[in-house]
Structures are given as C-alpha cells and as structure tokens.
Design a protein around this motif. Structure first.
Motif, short mmCIF file in Angstrom:
data_model
loop_
_atom_site.label_atom_id
_atom_site.label_comp_id
_atom_site.label_asym_id
_atom_site.label_seq_id
_atom_site.Cartn_x
_atom_site.Cartn_y
_atom_site.Cartn_z
N SER A 49 62.19 49.55 38.12
CA SER A 49 63.31 49.98 37.30
C SER A 49 63.04 51.36 36.70
O SER A 49 63.91 52.24 36.71
CB SER A 49 63.56 48.95 36.20
OG SER A 49 64.53 49.42 35.30
N ASP A 52 63.35 54.13 39.28
CA ASP A 52 64.75 54.49 39.52
C ASP A 52 65.29 55.37 38.40
O ASP A 52 65.94 56.39 38.65
CB ASP A 52 65.62 53.22 39.63
CG ASP A 52 65.33 52.46 40.92
OD1 ASP A 52 64.73 53.07 41.83
OD2 ASP A 52 65.70 51.27 41.01
N GLN A 53 65.03 54.97 37.19
CA GLN A 53 65.53 55.74 36.05
C GLN A 53 64.99 57.17 36.06
O GLN A 53 65.70 58.12 35.75
CB GLN A 53 65.14 55.06 34.74
CG GLN A 53 65.93 53.80 34.44
CD GLN A 53 65.43 53.12 33.19
OE1 GLN A 53 65.31 53.72 32.14
NE2 GLN A 53 65.11 51.85 33.31
N LYS A 54 63.72 57.24 36.41
CA LYS A 54 63.07 58.54 36.42
C LYS A 54 63.72 59.45 37.45
O LYS A 54 63.97 60.63 37.20
CB LYS A 54 61.59 58.32 36.80
CG LYS A 54 60.61 59.19 36.05
CD LYS A 54 59.22 58.70 36.31
CE LYS A 54 58.29 59.87 36.53
NZ LYS A 54 56.90 59.44 36.67
N ALA A 57 67.15 60.50 36.20
CA ALA A 57 67.04 61.48 35.12
C ALA A 57 66.83 62.87 35.67
O ALA A 57 67.43 63.84 35.20
CB ALA A 57 65.91 61.09 34.18
N LYS A 76 75.06 59.23 33.96
CA LYS A 76 74.50 58.69 32.72
C LYS A 76 74.90 57.23 32.53
O LYS A 76 74.10 56.40 32.13
CB LYS A 76 75.01 59.49 31.52
CG LYS A 76 74.27 60.78 31.27
CD LYS A 76 74.65 61.31 29.90
CE LYS A 76 74.26 62.77 29.77
NZ LYS A 76 74.63 63.29 28.45
N VAL A 79 72.88 54.53 34.21
CA VAL A 79 71.53 54.24 33.73
C VAL A 79 71.52 53.17 32.63
O VAL A 79 70.52 52.49 32.44
CB VAL A 79 70.86 55.54 33.20
CG1 VAL A 79 69.41 55.29 32.88
CG2 VAL A 79 70.98 56.64 34.23
N MET A 82 70.29 49.76 33.57
CA MET A 82 68.88 49.81 33.95
C MET A 82 67.99 49.89 32.72
O MET A 82 66.93 49.27 32.65
CB MET A 82 68.62 51.04 34.82
CG MET A 82 69.47 51.07 36.08
SD MET A 82 69.23 52.61 36.98
CE MET A 82 67.82 52.18 37.94
N LYS A 83 68.46 50.65 31.74
CA LYS A 83 67.68 50.77 30.51
C LYS A 83 67.56 49.43 29.82
O LYS A 83 66.52 49.05 29.32
CB LYS A 83 68.34 51.78 29.56
CG LYS A 83 68.10 53.21 29.93
CD LYS A 83 68.48 54.14 28.81
CE LYS A 83 67.45 54.11 27.70
NZ LYS A 83 67.73 55.13 26.68
N SER A 86 65.08 47.25 31.78
CA SER A 86 63.68 47.61 31.66
C SER A 86 63.17 47.30 30.25
O SER A 86 62.01 46.95 30.06
CB SER A 86 63.45 49.08 32.01
OG SER A 86 64.15 49.91 31.12
#
Length: 423
Positions: A49, A52-54, A57, A76, A79, A82-83, A86
């Motif tokens: 997760s 992916d976020q990284k 970003a 945005k 995400v 996902m946030k 995580s």
RNA sequence: GGAGAGGUGGCCGAGUGGUUUAUGGCGCACGCCUGGAAAGCGUGUUUUCUGGGAACGGAAUCGGGGGUUCGAAUCCCUUUCUCUCCGCCA
C-alpha cells in the motif's frame, strides 16, 4: 527472549526443553508462530500500500510541475482510501507485534540438555564439592553474634538510619569488606576482565534490556520522581553498556567486572533464615560479565566456574557447586551453576555466587550483535556470574575462621586488610 | 533551576515541502592502473522488516513519539539528550 526463527525451527525441542522447568509452552509456541505469520502478512499488505502511495505521490509531483493541476487533484482523491487502509494496517501491525513480543517475554529460556528436570532447589545436582566441613566447638557463634561481640557490624544502627536489611559496617568490619572487594576485583582483572564503574541507578530501557522489567518490577527500588531504578545487580548496567551494539567477531570475548552495591526489596522475606547478613536489602557484590561468540560460550561458562572456584579455594572456605535443575534455573538462563559455602556455625550452605549462560536470550532483547567474518550479523551470547557476593562470604569467613581469641584472616587477604586478626 | 542553540549515514558536514537515488568530503572494501606501492580513476559502503533458491526486488529509517499534506530531514505538537551562558554545588 527466544528468537521466533529458533522457535519455528526447533518447535518440539523448545517445548520438550521447557518441560524441565515444568513450563508447558505448547500453546504459547503456537500463538507465537501464528502471530509471526500474521505479522508478516500485514507487513506485506502495508508495504504494498505504501509503495503505491509513494508512486502516486511522485506522479502528482510531476503533474504539478507540468502545470497539470486538475489532473493532479484527481489523483489526490484516489489516495484517500489507500491512506485509510495503510493506517489500519499499521495499527494492526503494531498490535500484532506487541502481542508477539509479550508472548515471547513470557517464554523462559530453554535449559541446556545437561540440565535436569526439577521443580525446586531440592532437585539441584551437586556437581562438585571441595574442603572439609569444619568441626566447630559448641561455643562457635553465628556471624551476627561475632559481629556484635567485636562491634564490626551493627544491624540495629542500620534499622535506625534506614530499616531492616541495611547493616552498618564499622572499623575492621568495614575494612574487611573493602579488602574483599579489592581482592575480588584484582582476581578478576588478573583473569582478563576489564574493571568498570557503573551508575547505580538505571533507566527503564536498561531494566527491560536485562529482563528485570516488566516482570520483576516489584523487586527493584524505584525513584518515582526521576523514574529511575536502583540496580539489583551490576549485571544490569554492565550488560546494558552493550545494548544496541554491533561488535566485530574479533572483539570477543568482551570481559567486564564491576563492584557495586546491590539493592533488592525482597518483599515479605523475614525470619530466622534471613538473619544477620544472610539476606539484605543492600549488599555489595563484584560481578563478572562476558560477551561471547556463540561457539565459545559453553567453554566460557566452564572457565568462569573455574575462576570462582579458584577464589573460594584461596579463601579456604568449604564449598560446593550445584547445577540448577530446570525449575530453579533463572527465567533467562540456559544453565546456571550456584556456588554455596558452608557456614560452620549456622550449619547450612549459603549461596555466594551464581554463574549463568544466557545464550542469545538477553542479547535478543538487548539487540547485541556482532558482524561475523561472512559479513552477516548474529546475536552474541552473554554470560555473567558473581565473583563474589560479599555478605555471605563475610559471614562464612567470620564463622569459619573464629577462634576463642578472635577471628583470623585468611593469608591471601592480609595484604588487603592490613590486619591479621579481629579481636 | 533560568535563557538560548543544536541532534543528519562508520566519521565530518550540506540540505527551508516535490527531478524514481539525502550534496560533498574523510575513512573502509573491492577493482583498474603499477615491477611493487602511493597517487589517480572506477564501483561499493546505515540499520531493520519483508518477497525470492538465487540474481534481484518492496517497505521503513535524518534523536524518540505523534500530527499536517497527494508528498516531510524540511512545517506543527510533544519528549529526550547534547552544547553555550547564568544560578547552585562535592
């Protein structure tokens, strides 16, 4: 604590070994393995997760750079979920890791194969005996009466100043004790141990490092205002010197010795068998600690036993060595030898030293490792022992060396005491 | 105890929200070069977790913890330690 990997690979051996302590680890071992599997799978989900976020970003960063603000804002919103995920994974991970940790804290070290099964001190094996039990005449006094007779140890005065278990040593009593400390330290440094002076108060992290916390919290004196603990043994500060250390393989062995007063609450233990110097809240002790290569720790344990033997022999005290049975071996130890000297006037054995090999049990908690020749890192082995605990040695010396006219001093100590006789 | 300044990799030291890589130097390891060495050049060099037989990947980590943000060494809160000055003190 034991390593999960070790438990995984030696499941049956761990469970069988712990039976010698009458500790049923079957359920705990299962829980450890389950929690560890769970931890890994959560870790995996979390890592994916975050990866992916990284990635997203940095894509957003690129879009802004190109002036594509609208597209960036679209991404945005992607995400957000996902946030949320995580966040949940990482809470779960902490929870699982904590649960795993506390399971591991509650599993004692696995006794060495030589250690016999047993529930109490009655099952300990006498592996060595030396010296004749002295024949004392009927007038032979226990040490607390000798202490009063020559005014060298004052128990009542300690009660006045502090409380029971805090004796005051006076005159030749004080000098005798100081002589013993110097003698022990000299013997230890002659054997290659580096002399260390350490703080007598330690922080919480050190208490956890050597395993006094969280279980044995009640056995230590605690200074609430500063949240520091008075050490119950020099083992705590000396071993914690090496917390979070990574040594080189060539650094072994690391041998340290330290004299410290030791403070133990010993709640609820009063009565005849704790009379005089037999059990105190504050006492002096000289400790030896070794960090060893895993291949050498058993040999080192034997050498430490020989070392303590040598000192007791020089002091001319009759003693015996016990290999503790499973149930009597300390929680963190894989094998422990106790030394007991014979107290002639009390007609009983007094424990004066305890020498143990902890294997990686302490170093795992301490994160004390070394870099091997192959470049990989492994946990070091730790060992420690008393050489020696002062009060009971002093008790035995006073009792066994008493004569009608006074108390003799063993020859080896005379250069240290600078008197030959207590009268 | 009061006031201020800080904590970045083995070490020194740059870095005030965004280039898939934390600038640069020192040290260390390996390689090239050499008769040999030094210098020079090149490559590598935190730790932990994790996937994989391995090759090689993923994540975290800039004193600790928490927060803001799509994104934090950098901003905010908190905690701890160090340094400077003042005060006190064996």
């Amino acid at each position: 604590m034991l390593q999960v990997q070790y438990i995984r690979e030696n499941k049956e051996a761990v469970i069988d070994g712990l039976k010698k302590r009458f500790f049923d680890a079957t359920a705990a071992v299962e829980r450890v393995l389950e929690l560890d599997d769970k931890r890994k799978s959560i870790q995996n989900k979390l890592d994916n997760s975050l990866a992916d976020q990284k990635r997203i970003a940095s894509e957003i960063g690129g879009l802004f750079k190109q002036g594509k603000g609208a597209e960036a804002n679209d991404m945005k919103s992607k995400v957000a979920q996902m946030k949320k995920d995580s966040k949940e994974f990482s809470l779960e991970l902490v929870e699982t890791t904590d649960a795993l940790q506390s399971e591991l804290y509650n599993i004692p070290n696995v006794p060495h194969k030589k250690v016999v099964a047993g529930k109490s001190e009655d099952d300990n094996e006498v592996v060595y005996e030396q010296g004749d039990i002295p024949e004392m005449n009927k007038e032979a006094l226990p040490h607390w009466e000798i202490a009063a007779k020559y005014d060298i140890i004052d128990f009542e005065l300690g009660v006045k100043i502090t409380g029971a278990g805090f004796p005051v040593y006076k005159g030749k009593g004080a000098k005798y004790q100081r002589a013993l400390i110097n003698y022990f330290l000299d013997k230890n440094t002659d054997a290659g141990y580096k002399e260390i002076q350490v703080p007598l108060l330690v922080n919480e992290a050190s208490g956890y490092g050597t395993g006094q916390l969280p279980d044995k919290e009640g056995q230590m004196y605690h200074c609430n205002v500063d949240d520091l603990y008075l050490i119950p043994t020099a083992e705590v500060p000396v071993t914690n010197m090496f917390r979070d250390k990574i040594l080189m393989e060539d650094d072994f062995p690391v041998k340290s010795t330290a004299y410290t007063p030791c403070f133990r609450r010993e709640a609820g233990s009063y009565g005849a068998h704790v009379r005089g110097l037999n059990r105190l809240h504050q006492f002096d002790k000289v400790e030896i600690v070794q960090l060893q290569h895993p291949d050498k720790s058993w040999e080192a344990l034997d050498l430490m036993v020989e070392h303590v033997k040598g000192i007791l022999t020089e002091l001319g005290l009759p003693f015996r060595i016990l290999r503790l049975c499973g149930g009597d071996t300390g929680f963190t130890s894989a094998m422990t030898y106790d030394f007991e000297v014979y107290s002639a006037a009390q007609k009983r054995w007094l424990e004066v030293s305890s020498v143990s090999n902890f294997l990686t049990y302490q170093s795992n908690r301490l994160k004390l490792r070394y870099t091997a020749k192959d470049g990989k890192r492994y946990l070091a082995h730790t060992l420690n022992g008393s050489s020696l605990a002062l009060p009971r040695i002093l008790a035995a010396l006073l009792e066994n060396y008493q004569t009608a006219d006074g108390v003799e001093i063993p020859d080896v100590l005379k250069p240290y005491t600078r008197f030959d006789y207590i009268a």
